[in-house]
Motif scaffolding. Structure first.
Motif, PDB file in Angstrom:
ATOM      1  N   TRP A   1       0.830  -1.209   0.000  1.00  0.00           N
ATOM      2  CA  TRP A   1       0.000   0.000   0.000  1.00  0.00           C
ATOM      3  C   TRP A   1       0.862   1.257   0.000  1.00  0.00           C
ATOM      4  O   TRP A   1       0.595   2.196  -0.752  1.00  0.00           O
ATOM      5  N   TRP A   2       1.899   1.289   0.823  1.00  0.00           N
ATOM      6  CA  TRP A   2       2.780   2.460   0.846  1.00  0.00           C
ATOM      7  C   TRP A   2       3.517   2.610  -0.482  1.00  0.00           C
ATOM      8  O   TRP A   2       3.780   3.735  -0.933  1.00  0.00           O
ATOM      9  N   LYS A   3       3.848   1.516  -1.114  1.00  0.00           N
ATOM     10  CA  LYS A   3       4.501   1.589  -2.418  1.00  0.00           C
ATOM     11  C   LYS A   3       3.584   2.252  -3.434  1.00  0.00           C
ATOM     12  O   LYS A   3       4.026   3.092  -4.234  1.00  0.00           O
TER      13      LYS A   3
ATOM     14  N   LEU B   1       3.221   6.112  -2.538  1.00  0.00           N
ATOM     15  CA  LEU B   1       4.375   6.909  -2.980  1.00  0.00           C
ATOM     16  C   LEU B   1       4.375   7.108  -4.488  1.00  0.00           C
ATOM     17  O   LEU B   1       4.970   8.060  -4.996  1.00  0.00           O
ATOM     18  N   ALA B   2       3.691   6.211  -5.203  1.00  0.00           N
ATOM     19  CA  ALA B   2       3.553   6.365  -6.666  1.00  0.00           C
ATOM     20  C   ALA B   2       2.337   7.203  -7.035  1.00  0.00           C
ATOM     21  O   ALA B   2       2.085   7.414  -8.235  1.00  0.00           O
ATOM     22  N   GLY B   3       1.576   7.671  -6.030  1.00  0.00           N
ATOM     23  CA  GLY B   3       0.432   8.535  -6.299  1.00  0.00           C
ATOM     24  C   GLY B   3      -0.902   7.818  -6.381  1.00  0.00           C
ATOM     25  O   GLY B   3      -1.896   8.427  -6.792  1.00  0.00           O
TER      26      GLY B   3
END
Length: 298
Positions: free
Chosen positions: A81-83, A86-88
């Motif tokens: 989810w954080w990945k 961070l990609a928007g």
């Protein structure tokens, strides 16, 4: 000797801000992870209303079950989810069948409007009841304020919402009545403490008018605490908005949190939890940053 002192103060300020930012990041990370773990291990996780639809084929129902497989490991889900964040990409709500970014954009204005008006109304009520009761020493008003504060404090936000909803009162006043007892009690204690200082008592004995006394010697010295209380009241307003929006069917973030919790919609709940953690810590940071500067001017 002055430049080294200034540089030392600047370094201390930078260190304090750095520690505060680390605390904000740690709180957001921990809050989101705890939310993911709690939802994952809550009863009913992985179940979907679509599985009860007899019109769906066995393959479609199996696809619905597999759609939650990536959420069964909280650590893997949270890292992925954080990945995406961070990609928007904030993710997709399966229960509402819409991207989470669109849900936030559509519902945030209603919640912000409700919170701002409700917080302003709560402060208005707290000021109207506390200042005359404490500064002017109107005993009847003080007794009435204590009774009203005790009655509203004993009722949960949902109870106040149901009562006022039946009376046809605006939801903005619902949040105001939920916040009023907490704001009133703190503001009353703050005013009583400031009014009991020796120089204030001496000024009252000399016949000084209460208006300049209230502004210069009671409210201004307590402005740091008042700013911190404003920040806390905004956070409390969102907690009250969850129950009020769900009961009054207001399409805001509070209703979204309620629906997501009912459907065990993990992506939506994690987004809202991280958002609230960030807002809470940022408001605390503003209060902490203003307090030393305000006290130095007192």
């Amino acid at each position: 000797m002055n430049p080294p002192v200034l540089s030392t103060d600047a370094a201390r300020s930078r260190n304090r801000v750095g520690r505060a930012l680390l605390r904000i990041a740690a709180t957001a990370l921990a809050g989101g992870l705890l939310c993911a773990a709690m939802v994952r291990f809550s009863p009913g996780f992985g179940l979907d209303e679509q599985q009860l639809d007899a019109r769906l084929s066995r393959e479609s129902q199996e696809a619905v079950r597999r759609s939650h497989d990536q959420e069964r490991n909280p650590l893997r889900f949270y890292a992925a989810w954080w990945k995406r964040v961070l990609a928007g990409d904030l993710g997709f709500s399966q229960s509402l069948n819409r991207p989470i970014r669109e849900l936030l954009a559509d519902r945030a204005p209603a919640t912000i409007d409700l919170m701002l008006w409700g917080t302003a109304g709560a402060w208005l009520l707290a000021i109207v009841f506390s200042i005359p009761a404490v500064v002017r020493r109107v005993r009847r008003l003080a007794a009435l304020s204590s009774v009203l504060s005790g009655m509203t404090a004993s009722l949960p936000a949902a109870g106040i919402a149901i009562l006022l909803f039946r009376l046809g009162i605006s939801a903005k006043w619902m949040i105001a009545l939920v916040l009023f007892p907490r704001l009133y009690q703190y503001l009353r204690n703050l005013l009583q403490q400031a009014s009991g200082r020796p120089h204030v008592l001496f000024a009252r004995a000399k016949g000084l008018r209460w208006q300049p006394l209230l502004l210069r010697h009671i409210l201004l010295p307590a402005r740091a605490q008042l700013i911190a209380l404003i920040a806390v009241s905004i956070n409390m307003a969102f907690g009250a908005a969850v129950a009020i929006e769900a009961i009054c069917d207001i399409p805001g973030l509070g209703q979204l949190a309620w629906k997501a919790a009912s459907a065990r919609d993990l992506p939506v709940l994690v987004v809202l939890t991280v958002m609230m953690a960030l807002v809470t810590q940022m408001s605390n940071l503003v209060a902490d940053a203003c307090t030393p500067a305000l006290r130095s001017q007192s």
